[in-house]
Design an enzyme around this catalytic site. Structure first.
Site, PDB file in Angstrom:
ATOM      1  CE  LYS A   1     -22.506 -33.437 -67.855  1.00 29.18           C
ATOM      2  NZ  LYS A   1     -22.767 -31.800 -67.803  1.00 29.18           N
TER       3      LYS A   1
ATOM      4  NE  ARG B   1     -25.326 -32.249 -60.673  1.00 30.84           N
ATOM      5  CZ  ARG B   1     -25.766 -33.106 -61.332  1.00 30.84           C
ATOM      6  NH1 ARG B   1     -24.846 -33.520 -62.481  1.00 30.84           N
ATOM      7  NH2 ARG B   1     -26.773 -33.907 -61.150  1.00 30.84           N
TER       8      ARG B   1
END
Length: 278
Positions: A204, A245
């Site tokens: 991210k 994840r």
């Protein structure tokens, strides 16, 4: 949890595994790397993304879910639509990862109550096209935990069993970089909700900013953030995260194994995992 994006516009890989055959091959490769779960999604949730029609999402994910499940994988479906979740469960998925925590589709919570299968409730304030405007908090940790608590209560009220519920603080979703770091520092309050916690920091943009080019200040590209991802993931695991994840399973798994060997075994390795069959 290894990520299988069956989308043409993923922020991390730009549609590298968009075709069903490529997506299946990628999912199998993640299993070989050591993934316990493969998470198949047909809708990009990057900031500004436009939602595909339900028919297109179904076309993308069902063949991939079906083939990975047939190969023996524990498959999660990443969707906000009850119809897609239901069809994916029929095709062999064993977990539903709903980034909207049931807010995007009022049929989702009743479906999950009937399905009686693990369900991820993620903190969410709106669809990708407008979520940046929702990144306003008095105290991000308190606000996120309070809002997650309300969604857990809504799920329970809908008839979903408590031991089916998993929570996710929603890093990057209606969050500025400082919000993500505050949430990671306050994970203990998320754990205090009493549910297993899924953490998804992988690749991210807030990580890209930390490892930016020192000469230009330019954030590192998404596919060059796996070492940063592994660092965040192993720290989350050591605090008690149930699942991580990630896009690159191998690097995170190596980091978790090294931490375990050091003597501070991540709590992720000690939590019961039977609810999703792994």
């Amino acid at each position: 949890m290894g990520i299988v994006n069956v989308t043409p516009d993923s922020f991390s890989d730009g549609g590298q595994a968009y075709a069903p055959q490529a997506a299946v091959a990628h999912g199998l490769a993640l299993l070989e790397q050591g993934a316990d779960i493969v998470d198949v999604g047909g809708e990009s949730t990057r900031p500004g993304a436009v939602r595909p029609p339900a028919e297109e999402e179904l076309r993308r994910v069902l063949p991939v879910v079906r083939r990975l499940a047939a190969a023996g994988a524990v498959v999660s479906v990443d969707t906000m639509r009850a119809e897609v979740a239901a069809r994916a469960l029929e095709a062999g998925a064993r977990l539903v990862n709903d980034v909207s925590c049931g807010l995007a589709d009022p049929a989702m919570l009743p479906l999950m109550a009937r399905a009686d299968t693990p369900y991820v409730v993620m903190h969410w304030r709106g669809h990708s096209a407008g979520m940046r405007a929702q990144a306003r908090y008095d105290d991000v940790v308190t606000d996120v935990v309070d809002e997650l608590r309300l969604r857990v209560e809504a799920a329970l009220h809908a008839g979903i069993r408590a031991d089916c519920l998993i929570v996710d603080p929603g890093l990057g979703f209606a969050k500025e970089p400082e919000h993500n770091w505050a949430l990671l520092g306050g994970l203990g309050e998320v754990f205090a909700l009493g549910r297993p916690v899924l953490v998804g920091a992988s690749r991210k943009s807030f990580l890209g900013q930390v490892v930016a080019d020192p000469a230009t200040g330019r954030p590192r590209p998404a596919r060059s953030r796996d070492a940063a991802t592994a660092a965040v993931s192993v720290l989350a695991a050591a605090q008690g995260a149930w699942c991580l994840r990630v896009h690159d399973v191998a690097s995170t798994l190596d980091a978790v194994r090294v931490t375990a060997r050091w003597g501070a075994e991540p709590a992720v390795a000690r939590l019961p995992r039977h609810s999703v069959g792994v």
